[in-house]
Enzyme design. Sequence first.
Site, PDB file in Angstrom:
ATOM      1  N   CYS A   1      12.880  -6.460  12.503  1.00  0.00           N
ATOM      2  CA  CYS A   1      13.485  -7.369  11.536  1.00  0.00           C
ATOM      3  C   CYS A   1      12.492  -7.559  10.389  1.00  0.00           C
ATOM      4  CB  CYS A   1      13.770  -8.679  12.255  1.00  0.00           C
ATOM      5  SG  CYS A   1      14.780  -9.827  11.350  1.00  0.00           S
TER       6      CYS A   1
ATOM      7  N   CYS B   1       0.798  -1.240   0.000  1.00  0.00           N
ATOM      8  CA  CYS B   1       0.000   0.000   0.000  1.00  0.00           C
ATOM      9  C   CYS B   1       0.823   1.280   0.000  1.00  0.00           C
ATOM     10  CB  CYS B   1      -0.969   0.003   1.175  1.00  0.00           C
ATOM     11  SG  CYS B   1      -0.214   0.326   2.785  1.00  0.00           S
TER      12      CYS B   1
END
Length: 142
Positions: free
Chosen positions: A129, A60
Amino acid sequence: MPTSDAGYDLTPLNPDDIDKLAAGLSDEERKVLLDHGTEHPFCGTLLDNKQDGVYHCRLCDLPLFNSEHKFDSGTGWPSFFAPFDPDHIRYLEDHSAGMMRTEIRCPRCDSHLGHVFPDGPPPSGQRYCLNSVAMTFVPKGE
């Protein structure tokens, strides 16, 4: 319409909009973003990126992380110690893989991004991460 402090619309996308955005994803992008998979370590295209800029959600385009917050964690995945805006990350408990972790997702499209761990560097002590395939990189000035 919810707006982040950084000025971005955080209104959750509806399933039809997500399907339209997902139409162009590769199999690996689909596996990670939509099916909550993980790319192999040390294989991601953004792991060694040293350019100045912003990492966005691949689905998005919401800004997720600034390059100035990126560090080499040695784990094989792009790592950051702070998000672009705290509201641009959604946190969920993840009990998969036989352990308790904190999954991070995009708050707008609900795409799986990776996990956050409490073993990062100062000042936050956090290690976000990320999967490279979950992001696109926009160089500074573009």
